[in-house]
Design a protein around this motif. Structure first.
Motif, short mmCIF file in Angstrom:
data_model
loop_
_atom_site.label_atom_id
_atom_site.label_comp_id
_atom_site.label_asym_id
_atom_site.label_seq_id
_atom_site.Cartn_x
_atom_site.Cartn_y
_atom_site.Cartn_z
N ASP A 7 3.95 13.25 -0.51
CA ASP A 7 5.41 13.13 -0.77
C ASP A 7 5.63 13.61 -2.19
OD1 ASP A 7 6.32 11.96 1.83
OD2 ASP A 7 5.31 10.08 1.47
N VAL A 8 4.81 13.15 -2.83
CA VAL A 8 4.98 13.08 -4.45
C VAL A 8 3.75 14.11 -5.22
CG1 VAL A 8 5.77 12.24 -6.64
CG2 VAL A 8 6.50 11.21 -4.41
N LEU A 9 4.41 14.98 -5.99
CA LEU A 9 3.28 15.69 -6.76
C LEU A 9 3.48 15.35 -8.29
CD1 LEU A 9 3.54 19.30 -5.40
CD2 LEU A 9 1.68 17.74 -5.10
N ILE A 10 2.56 14.84 -8.73
CA ILE A 10 2.37 14.20 -10.25
C ILE A 10 1.60 14.85 -11.29
CG2 ILE A 10 2.34 12.23 -11.71
CD1 ILE A 10 2.30 10.57 -9.20
N VAL A 11 2.26 15.78 -12.10
CA VAL A 11 1.65 16.51 -13.01
C VAL A 11 1.23 15.62 -14.21
CG1 VAL A 11 1.78 18.63 -14.55
CG2 VAL A 11 2.91 18.52 -12.06
N GLY A 12 -0.08 15.29 -14.35
CA GLY A 12 -0.50 14.78 -15.51
C GLY A 12 -1.20 13.32 -15.17
N ALA A 13 -2.29 12.96 -15.44
CA ALA A 13 -3.10 11.76 -15.11
C ALA A 13 -3.21 10.95 -16.48
CB ALA A 13 -4.14 11.89 -14.37
N GLY A 14 -2.22 10.98 -17.22
CA GLY A 14 -2.25 9.96 -18.37
C GLY A 14 -1.63 8.86 -18.04
N LEU A 15 -1.40 7.80 -19.00
CA LEU A 15 -0.84 6.49 -18.89
C LEU A 15 0.44 6.38 -18.02
CD1 LEU A 15 -1.52 4.46 -22.18
CD2 LEU A 15 -3.02 4.61 -20.21
N ALA A 16 1.46 7.47 -18.31
CA ALA A 16 2.68 7.51 -17.48
C ALA A 16 2.31 7.92 -16.06
CB ALA A 16 3.67 8.62 -18.05
N GLY A 17 1.66 8.94 -15.90
CA GLY A 17 1.29 9.50 -14.54
C GLY A 17 0.48 8.41 -13.56
N LEU A 18 -0.32 7.87 -14.17
CA LEU A 18 -1.07 6.76 -13.43
C LEU A 18 -0.25 5.50 -13.10
CD1 LEU A 18 -4.34 6.83 -15.52
CD2 LEU A 18 -4.19 7.66 -13.39
N CYS A 19 0.59 4.97 -13.99
CA CYS A 19 1.50 4.00 -13.56
C CYS A 19 2.65 4.47 -12.58
CB CYS A 19 2.25 3.56 -14.83
SG CYS A 19 1.03 2.43 -16.06
N CYS A 20 3.11 5.74 -12.50
CA CYS A 20 3.91 6.16 -11.68
C CYS A 20 3.18 6.37 -10.26
CB CYS A 20 4.40 7.74 -11.86
SG CYS A 20 5.42 8.42 -10.78
N ALA A 21 1.95 6.84 -10.28
CA ALA A 21 1.23 6.64 -8.99
C ALA A 21 0.84 5.50 -8.20
CB ALA A 21 -0.15 7.49 -9.16
N ARG A 22 0.65 4.28 -9.28
CA ARG A 22 0.49 2.93 -8.78
C ARG A 22 1.74 2.33 -8.11
NH1 ARG A 22 -3.83 -0.03 -11.66
NH2 ARG A 22 -2.39 -1.87 -11.92
N ALA A 23 2.90 2.70 -8.91
CA ALA A 23 4.28 2.24 -8.24
C ALA A 23 4.26 2.83 -6.95
CB ALA A 23 5.41 2.65 -9.13
N LEU A 24 4.15 4.15 -6.61
CA LEU A 24 4.15 4.75 -5.24
C LEU A 24 3.17 4.29 -4.48
CD1 LEU A 24 4.42 8.46 -6.38
CD2 LEU A 24 6.26 6.89 -5.86
N MET A 25 1.95 3.85 -4.94
CA MET A 25 0.89 3.56 -3.89
C MET A 25 1.45 2.02 -3.27
SD MET A 25 -3.02 2.66 -4.79
CE MET A 25 -2.63 1.35 -5.87
N LYS A 26 1.95 1.13 -4.23
CA LYS A 26 2.19 -0.11 -3.91
C LYS A 26 3.28 -0.02 -2.48
CE LYS A 26 1.43 -2.41 -8.08
NZ LYS A 26 2.00 -3.20 -9.24
N ASP A 27 4.14 1.16 -2.61
CA ASP A 27 5.33 1.09 -1.68
C ASP A 27 4.85 2.07 -0.45
OD1 ASP A 27 8.38 2.02 -0.68
OD2 ASP A 27 8.07 -0.01 -1.63
N GLY A 28 3.44 2.64 -0.30
CA GLY A 28 3.04 3.31 0.74
C GLY A 28 3.47 4.69 0.57
N VAL A 29 3.99 5.29 -0.53
CA VAL A 29 4.14 6.52 -0.62
C VAL A 29 3.00 7.41 -0.91
CG1 VAL A 29 5.66 8.21 -1.99
CG2 VAL A 29 6.85 6.03 -1.32
N SER A 30 2.89 8.46 -0.25
CA SER A 30 1.68 9.39 -0.64
C SER A 30 1.82 10.40 -2.02
CB SER A 30 1.41 10.28 0.53
OG SER A 30 2.48 11.21 0.74
#
Length: 430
Positions: A7-30
Motif C-alpha cells: 500500500d505504501v512505499l517509504i523512501v528512507g529507513a532512518g528514524l522517521a521512516g521506521l516510525c512511519c512503518a511501525r504506525a502502518l504495521m499497527k493498523d495492518g497497512v502493507s
C-alpha cells in the motif's frame, strides 16, 4: 526480496521512516521501506573500529523525549547516562558545574564558579522553572525569536552566554551563534531538565535497530538508491519501478528536496567529530566538557568510555571532540588544531592519543524556520514527507514526524479527514 504490491512505499529507513512503518504495521497497512545504505538508522549510525564504538558524530538520547518514551524499550537499550551539568574550561582551568537541583549539596559549587554572575544563575533558575511549568504545546505557541534574543531579553550576561550557553546549547543545536528559535531552546532545555542525556550500551544505532526489530521480514530493501518519485511510484537508480498507493519521502532534508523537486532546498548545520583512543581518560566522570573560550576549534569533549565501558576495549578509553560547522581547512590541519587545544587542556600526554576517525557531517541538523512543532506531512493525495526537517531538529522530531505521517496515511487510505492543526503564530528568526 520485495513485498509485492504494498500500500505504501517509504523512501528512507532512518528514524522517521521506521516510525512511519511501525504506525502502518499497527493498523495492518502493507509497506516497503527503500534504503540507500546497507543498514537502518539514517544519520544515527555506529561504526566499530579496533574494538571501539564510534557514533557518527557526538549524539545522545534525551530520555524525556515523549516519542522515545512511547516507542523505545529503555531497559533493552541498556541506557547509560551523563552526569547532569558540565565541566567548563575557561581562564586556563576547568570548573565543575553540576546541576544543583539533581546533585544534592552542589549548590555552592555552582554558585561561586566564575561562569556567570549570581544574577545570571538566578535567571537561569527562572528559565528552568518556566520550562518545567510549560507544556510542550505552550512552548511551541510562544514567540518565535532567536535563542540569543531571548537570553538577552532575560538579561543573561555576555559572559554567561559565551561560557555556558554557546558551547552547551550551541553544541546541542550545532549553532554557536544561537540563532535557532527560542521555542527549540525551551523545548531542549525542558528535556534536559526532566530527564537524562544517555547513550545505549551498544551505541546510538541500537535505537533504529530496535525500531526495526518488529517490522515484517523483507519489509526493508537495502542498498537501493531512489532516482525519482512520481504518483504512486518510486523509480530506483537501477531503473526498476516500484508501485504503491502512497509514497512517503522520509529522507534527510536535502535529499527530500531533490526527490520532491522543492524550489528551495532544506539548509543544514554541519559538524565535525574526532575520536581518539587514550590509555588514560582525561576526565574520570561521565560529564560533558565545554569550551568556555574562543581559543581553539573544540566546542565540547566527552570521554564516552566513562559513560559506558562498552564504547572502548579493555585498558583503553574513547575521547570524542566536537568542532561545530564545516572546517575550511583540510583534515590534517583540523586535526593539528584540535591536538593543539587538547595539549593546552591536558598537557603533552594528549599527543599520545591515537586518532581513530574524523567524521565531517555536512547535514548534522536541519535549519528549520519558522520553528513549529510539526509541519503538515501531506503534500498531495498519495504523497507525504516526514523527518526532523518537518519538525523539531532532534531524535524526538524525527520519530514524532514519522509516526504522525503514518497515521495521516492511514486516514487517507480509509477516507477519513485529517484533524485541523492548531494555528501557531510564527515569526522568522532574528
Amino acid at each position: 526480496m520485495t513485498i509485492s504490491n504494498p500500500d505504501v512505499l517509504i523512501v528512507g529507513a532512518g528514524l522517521a521512516g521506521l516510525c512511519c512503518a511501525r504506525a502502518l504495521m499497527k493498523d495492518g497497512v502493507s509497506f516497503q521501506l527503500i534504503e540507500a545504505s546497507a543498514e537502518v538508522g539514517g544519520r544515527v549510525k555506529t561504526e566499530r573500529v579496533d574494538g571501539f564504538q564510534l557514533d557518527r558524530g557526538f549524539q545522545v538520547l534525551l530520555t524525556a523525549y515523549p516519542e522515545a518514551l512511547e516507542q523505545l524499550d529503555y531497559d533493552k537499550l541498556q541506557l547509560c547516562a551523563f552526569i547532569p551539568g558540565a565541566l567548563v574550561r575557561c581562564d586556563g582551568r576547568f570548573y565543575r558545574i553540576p546541576d544543583p537541583w539533581r546533585e544534592p549539596g552542589s549548590f555552592m559549587t555552582s554558585l561561586f564558579a566564575p561562569i556567570g554572575s549570581f544574577a545570571d544563575k538566578f535567571r537561569v533558575s527562572q528559565i528552568r522553572s518556566l520550562v518545567l511549568r510549560k507544556t510542550i504545546e505552550e512552548i511551541f505557541a510562544g514567540e518565535d525569536i532567536s535563542t540569543m534574543q531571548a537570553l538577552r531579553r532575560r538579561r543573561i550576561s555576555p559572559k554567561m552566554i559565551d561560557r555556558f550557553f554557546k558551547p552547551f546549547i550551541g553544541g546541542v543545536m550545532l549553532d554557536s551563534k544561537l540563532t535557532v528559535s527560542n521555542r527549540l531552546f525551551e523545548f531542549i532545555f525542558k528535556m534536559f531538565t526532566e530527564g537524562d542525556a544517555a547513550v545505549p550500551a551498544e551505541g546510538m544505532q541500537a535505537i533504529p535497530r530496535q525500531l526495526a526489530e518488529a517490522l515484517p521480514e523483507n519489509s526493508i530493501r537495502f542498498n537501493e538508491r531512489v532516482h525519482s518519485i512520481g504518483p504512486g511510484q518510486v523509480k530506483l537508480a537501477t531503473g526498476e519501478v516500484l508501485h504503491g498507493k502512497t509514497v512517503v519521502v522520509a529522507t534527510e532534508g536535502p535529499e527530500a528536496s531533490r526527490l520532491l523537486g522543492f524550489e528551495r532546498t532544506v539548509s543544514s548545520r554541519s559538524v565535525c567529530t574526532l575520536y581518539f583512543a587514550a590509555k588514560e581518560p582525561p576526565v574520570d566522570e561521565p560529564m560533558l566538557v565545554l569550551s568556555g573560550s574562543t581559543r581553539g576549534p573544540i566546542n565540547n569533549l566527552a570521554v564516552m568510555s566513562a559513560v559506558t565501558p562498552t564504547y572502548a576495549p579493555a585498558g583503553e578509553h574513547l575521547v570524542s571532540a566536537t568542532v561545530l560547522g564545516w572546517p575550511s581547512r583540510d583534515d590534517q590541519t583540523v586535526t593539528n588544531m584540535v591536538r593543539g587545544q587538547l595539549r593546552r587542556w591536558y598537557g603533552l600526554v594528549s599527543d599520545e592519543w591515537r586518532l581513530l576517525r574524523m567524521y565531517r557531517i555536512e547535514h548534522g541538523l536541519p535549519v528549520v524556520t519558522p520553528m513549529e512543532r510539526q509541519q503538515p506531512p501531506k503534500l498531495a493525495p498519495g504523497l507525504y514527507v516526514c523527518g526532523d526537517h518537518r519538525s523539531t531538529p532532534s531524535i524526538q522530531g524525527a520519530m514524532e514526524s514519522g509516526r504522525m505521517t503514518g497515521e495521516a496515511v492511514i486516514r487517507e487510505l480509509k477516507g477519513e479527514p485529517d484533524p485541523k492543526l492548531p494555528e501557531v503564530k510564527s515569526h522568522r528568526e532574528g
